[in-house]
Scaffold this motif. Structure first.
Motif, PDB file in Angstrom:
ATOM      1  N   SER A   3     -25.302  23.424 -49.162  1.00  0.00           N
ATOM      2  CA  SER A   3     -25.643  24.115 -47.924  1.00  0.00           C
ATOM      3  C   SER A   3     -26.269  23.140 -46.933  1.00  0.00           C
ATOM      4  O   SER A   3     -26.782  22.079 -47.307  1.00  0.00           O
ATOM      5  CB  SER A   3     -26.635  25.252 -48.193  1.00  0.00           C
ATOM      6  OG  SER A   3     -27.888  24.729 -48.601  1.00  0.00           O
ATOM      7  N   LEU A   4     -26.224  23.529 -45.665  1.00  0.00           N
ATOM      8  CA  LEU A   4     -26.849  22.704 -44.638  1.00  0.00           C
ATOM      9  C   LEU A   4     -28.350  22.639 -44.850  1.00  0.00           C
ATOM     10  O   LEU A   4     -28.971  21.597 -44.606  1.00  0.00           O
ATOM     11  CB  LEU A   4     -26.524  23.277 -43.249  1.00  0.00           C
ATOM     12  CG  LEU A   4     -27.129  22.518 -42.056  1.00  0.00           C
ATOM     13  CD1 LEU A   4     -26.736  21.046 -42.073  1.00  0.00           C
ATOM     14  CD2 LEU A   4     -26.713  23.176 -40.748  1.00  0.00           C
ATOM     15  N   GLN A   5     -28.945  23.731 -45.302  1.00  0.00           N
ATOM     16  CA  GLN A   5     -30.387  23.711 -45.566  1.00  0.00           C
ATOM     17  C   GLN A   5     -30.754  22.617 -46.553  1.00  0.00           C
ATOM     18  O   GLN A   5     -31.770  21.926 -46.387  1.00  0.00           O
ATOM     19  CB  GLN A   5     -30.862  25.068 -46.099  1.00  0.00           C
ATOM     20  CG  GLN A   5     -30.881  26.171 -45.061  1.00  0.00           C
ATOM     21  CD  GLN A   5     -29.563  26.922 -44.986  1.00  0.00           C
ATOM     22  OE1 GLN A   5     -28.513  26.389 -45.351  1.00  0.00           O
ATOM     23  NE2 GLN A   5     -29.613  28.170 -44.527  1.00  0.00           N
ATOM     24  N   GLN A   6     -29.939  22.441 -47.590  1.00  0.00           N
ATOM     25  CA  GLN A   6     -30.198  21.368 -48.545  1.00  0.00           C
ATOM     26  C   GLN A   6     -30.026  20.003 -47.903  1.00  0.00           C
ATOM     27  O   GLN A   6     -30.789  19.070 -48.176  1.00  0.00           O
ATOM     28  CB  GLN A   6     -29.246  21.489 -49.732  1.00  0.00           C
ATOM     29  CG  GLN A   6     -29.502  22.664 -50.653  1.00  0.00           C
ATOM     30  CD  GLN A   6     -28.442  22.752 -51.739  1.00  0.00           C
ATOM     31  OE1 GLN A   6     -27.301  23.135 -51.482  1.00  0.00           O
ATOM     32  NE2 GLN A   6     -28.805  22.392 -52.960  1.00  0.00           N
ATOM     33  N   ALA A   7     -29.027  19.882 -47.050  1.00  0.00           N
ATOM     34  CA  ALA A   7     -28.725  18.589 -46.439  1.00  0.00           C
ATOM     35  C   ALA A   7     -29.855  18.094 -45.550  1.00  0.00           C
ATOM     36  O   ALA A   7     -30.112  16.887 -45.477  1.00  0.00           O
ATOM     37  CB  ALA A   7     -27.434  18.693 -45.634  1.00  0.00           C
ATOM     38  N   ILE A   8     -30.532  19.009 -44.861  1.00  0.00           N
ATOM     39  CA  ILE A   8     -31.557  18.598 -43.905  1.00  0.00           C
ATOM     40  C   ILE A   8     -32.970  18.805 -44.440  1.00  0.00           C
ATOM     41  O   ILE A   8     -33.939  18.621 -43.703  1.00  0.00           O
ATOM     42  CB  ILE A   8     -31.383  19.334 -42.567  1.00  0.00           C
ATOM     43  CG1 ILE A   8     -31.497  20.849 -42.751  1.00  0.00           C
ATOM     44  CG2 ILE A   8     -30.049  18.965 -41.930  1.00  0.00           C
ATOM     45  CD1 ILE A   8     -31.352  21.633 -41.449  1.00  0.00           C
ATOM     46  N   ALA A   9     -33.088  19.165 -45.706  1.00  0.00           N
ATOM     47  CA  ALA A   9     -34.412  19.334 -46.310  1.00  0.00           C
ATOM     48  C   ALA A   9     -35.185  18.019 -46.191  1.00  0.00           C
ATOM     49  O   ALA A   9     -34.666  16.950 -46.470  1.00  0.00           O
ATOM     50  CB  ALA A   9     -34.271  19.737 -47.767  1.00  0.00           C
ATOM     51  N   GLY A  10     -36.421  18.098 -45.767  1.00  0.00           N
ATOM     52  CA  GLY A  10     -37.239  16.907 -45.617  1.00  0.00           C
ATOM     53  C   GLY A  10     -37.115  16.243 -44.260  1.00  0.00           C
ATOM     54  O   GLY A  10     -37.905  15.357 -43.932  1.00  0.00           O
ATOM     55  N   CYS A  11     -36.135  16.657 -43.452  1.00  0.00           N
ATOM     56  CA  CYS A  11     -35.962  16.069 -42.115  1.00  0.00           C
ATOM     57  C   CYS A  11     -36.949  16.693 -41.136  1.00  0.00           C
ATOM     58  O   CYS A  11     -37.264  17.877 -41.231  1.00  0.00           O
ATOM     59  CB  CYS A  11     -34.542  16.280 -41.613  1.00  0.00           C
ATOM     60  SG  CYS A  11     -33.296  15.387 -42.557  1.00  0.00           S
ATOM     61  N   ARG A  12     -37.410  15.886 -40.203  1.00  0.00           N
ATOM     62  CA  ARG A  12     -38.323  16.394 -39.186  1.00  0.00           C
ATOM     63  C   ARG A  12     -37.693  16.443 -37.803  1.00  0.00           C
ATOM     64  O   ARG A  12     -38.303  16.907 -36.853  1.00  0.00           O
ATOM     65  CB  ARG A  12     -39.598  15.546 -39.166  1.00  0.00           C
ATOM     66  CG  ARG A  12     -40.388  15.644 -40.475  1.00  0.00           C
ATOM     67  CD  ARG A  12     -41.797  15.128 -40.307  1.00  0.00           C
ATOM     68  NE  ARG A  12     -42.544  15.354 -41.535  1.00  0.00           N
ATOM     69  CZ  ARG A  12     -42.751  14.428 -42.455  1.00  0.00           C
ATOM     70  NH1 ARG A  12     -42.271  13.214 -42.287  1.00  0.00           N
ATOM     71  NH2 ARG A  12     -43.454  14.699 -43.545  1.00  0.00           N
ATOM     72  N   LEU A  13     -36.465  15.945 -37.699  1.00  0.00           N
ATOM     73  CA  LEU A  13     -35.753  16.033 -36.435  1.00  0.00           C
ATOM     74  C   LEU A  13     -34.268  16.164 -36.755  1.00  0.00           C
ATOM     75  O   LEU A  13     -33.697  15.311 -37.433  1.00  0.00           O
ATOM     76  CB  LEU A  13     -35.996  14.787 -35.582  1.00  0.00           C
ATOM     77  CG  LEU A  13     -35.596  14.859 -34.108  1.00  0.00           C
ATOM     78  CD1 LEU A  13     -36.305  16.022 -33.414  1.00  0.00           C
ATOM     79  CD2 LEU A  13     -35.941  13.558 -33.399  1.00  0.00           C
ATOM     80  N   VAL A  14     -33.659  17.262 -36.298  1.00  0.00           N
ATOM     81  CA  VAL A  14     -32.265  17.548 -36.629  1.00  0.00           C
ATOM     82  C   VAL A  14     -31.490  17.815 -35.346  1.00  0.00           C
ATOM     83  O   VAL A  14     -31.872  18.665 -34.535  1.00  0.00           O
ATOM     84  CB  VAL A  14     -32.149  18.771 -37.576  1.00  0.00           C
ATOM     85  CG1 VAL A  14     -30.690  18.988 -37.971  1.00  0.00           C
ATOM     86  CG2 VAL A  14     -33.012  18.571 -38.816  1.00  0.00           C
ATOM     87  N   PHE A  15     -30.395  17.085 -35.172  1.00  0.00           N
ATOM     88  CA  PHE A  15     -29.515  17.247 -34.023  1.00  0.00           C
ATOM     89  C   PHE A  15     -28.207  17.874 -34.485  1.00  0.00           C
ATOM     90  O   PHE A  15     -27.647  17.466 -35.498  1.00  0.00           O
ATOM     91  CB  PHE A  15     -29.199  15.890 -33.381  1.00  0.00           C
ATOM     92  CG  PHE A  15     -30.392  15.168 -32.824  1.00  0.00           C
ATOM     93  CD1 PHE A  15     -30.760  15.333 -31.503  1.00  0.00           C
ATOM     94  CD2 PHE A  15     -31.141  14.317 -33.624  1.00  0.00           C
ATOM     95  CE1 PHE A  15     -31.860  14.660 -30.982  1.00  0.00           C
ATOM     96  CE2 PHE A  15     -32.239  13.642 -33.118  1.00  0.00           C
ATOM     97  CZ  PHE A  15     -32.602  13.811 -31.792  1.00  0.00           C
ATOM     98  N   ALA A  16     -27.715  18.841 -33.746  1.00  0.00           N
ATOM     99  CA  ALA A  16     -26.421  19.450 -34.039  1.00  0.00           C
ATOM    100  C   ALA A  16     -25.435  19.029 -32.966  1.00  0.00           C
ATOM    101  O   ALA A  16     -25.746  19.065 -31.774  1.00  0.00           O
ATOM    102  CB  ALA A  16     -26.536  20.966 -34.066  1.00  0.00           C
ATOM    103  N   THR A  17     -24.253  18.624 -33.374  1.00  0.00           N
ATOM    104  CA  THR A  17     -23.215  18.305 -32.398  1.00  0.00           C
ATOM    105  C   THR A  17     -22.414  19.572 -32.116  1.00  0.00           C
ATOM    106  O   THR A  17     -22.050  20.308 -33.026  1.00  0.00           O
ATOM    107  CB  THR A  17     -22.283  17.202 -32.912  1.00  0.00           C
ATOM    108  OG1 THR A  17     -21.689  17.621 -34.152  1.00  0.00           O
ATOM    109  CG2 THR A  17     -23.061  15.921 -33.143  1.00  0.00           C
TER     110      THR A  17
END
Length: 250
Positions: A65-79
Motif C-alpha cells: 500500500s501507499l501508506q506503507q511506502a511513505i511510512a516514516g516520511c515527513r514530506l510527500v509529493f504526489a505527481t
C-alpha cells in the motif's frame, strides 16, 4: 541531498516502465525505489529497460500500500496531471526541487517521497490526500500525458540540478531553521482519524453526510506542514474536547 529521497510507483502495469524509471533515477543519482503492488516484478523486461541500472531494481522495496511506502516520511509529493474538484497546493518540479533542497539541510527532516501513479489513471483522490503537495509537470495544453519513466526523468533532473546549485532562495523558509522535525506520515494519519472521530462525537460532522469536510481539513493542515509538537498540540486539544463532552453527559 539525494540519499534520503524515495521514488514511489503505485500499481505499475508495465514492468518495462519500472526498468525505465530505474534508469532515469540512476542517471540523476537517485537510488531508493519503492514499488506499491506492481502487476509484474521482477521481470526480464524491467531488467532490459533498466540498461545497467539493475542495482536499483535489485534493491527496490516492494510494499502492498501507499501508506506503507511513505511510512516514516515527513514530506510527500504526489505527481498529478489532472485537475481535481477541490484544488490542492500545486508546484512545478523546479519549485519542488527547491523545497527538497531546503528541507534536506535539516538533519531531522527525514525521508522525502515523490509518488507516481498508475500509467492509465494516475493516483486516486484518497492517495493524493496522503501527500502534502502535488507536483505537475507543465506540459502543453491538451496533451499532458507523459510516460512514467519520462516523468521521473524530468523530476529527477530538477532534483539533480538543485543539488548542484543554491536554490534555497526559491523555496519557502520553513526548512533550514525549524526547531522540530516535521510530523511523520503515520502521525498525520492518526491525527486526521482523531479529528474525524472527535468531530463526529461533537455532532459537528455528520458521518452520513460528510460533504468535503475531511478533505478540506486535510488540505488546510497539510498546507501548514505541521511538526511533531504541533500535531501533539492539536491531538491534545481534541482529547480535551472529548473529555469535556464525556463529563458533560454524566
Amino acid at each position: 541531498m539525494q540519499a534520503d529521497i524515495k521514488i514511489v510507483l503505485v500499481n505499475t502495469t508495465h514492468s518495462g516502465n519500472i526498468g525505465g524509471v530505474a534508469r532515469a533515477m540512476k542517471n540523476m543519482g537517485l537510488a531508493d525505489l519503492v514499488l506499491v503492488a506492481p502487476k509484474s516484478f521482477p521481470s526480464d523486461e524491467a531488467s532490459a529497460r533498466a540498461a545497467g541500472a539493475d542495482d536499483i531494481l535489485s534493491a527496490a522495496t516492494l510494499v502492498d500500500s501507499l501508506q506503507q511506502a511513505i511510512a516514516g516520511c515527513r514530506l510527500v509529493f504526489a505527481t498529478s496531471a489532472r485537475e481535481r474538484h477541490i484544488p490542492w497546493p500545486i508546484m512545478d518540479p523546479r519549485e519542488m526541487a527547491a523545497v527538497i533542497s531546503t528541507v534536506d539541510k535539516d538533519a531531522g527532516s527525514g525521508a522525502v517521497a515523490i509518488v507516481f501513479g498508475r500509467e492509465d489513471r494516475g493516483l486516486t483522490n484518497e492517495e493524493l490526500h496522503l501527500c502534502q503537495h502535488h507536483v505537475c509537470i507543465p506540459s502543453v495544453s491538451g496533451f499532458s500525458s507523459l510516460n512514467i519513466a519520462a516523468a521521473v526523468q524530468v523530476i529527477a533532473y530538477e532534483i539533480r540540478m538543485a543539488s548542484l546549485t543554491d536554490v534555497s532562495a526559491q523555496a519557502p523558509q520553513w526548512g533550514t531553521s525549524w526547531d522540530v522535525p516535521l510530523a511523520e506520515q503515520q502521525e498525520l494519519e492518526l491525527m486526521f482519524e482523531h479529528f474525524e472521530s472527535t468531530m463526529v462525537k461533537t455532532g459537528f460532522l455528520d458521518p452520513e453526510n460528510p460533504r468535503q469536510f475531511m478533505t478540506r481539513l486535510r488540505r488546510l493542515i497539510m498546507r501548514a506542514l505541521p511538526d511533531k509538537i504541533e500535531v501533539n498540540i492539536l491531538r491534545g486539544m481534541l482529547t480535551s474536547i472529548t473529555k469535556t463532552i464525556g463529563s458533560t453527559k454524566k
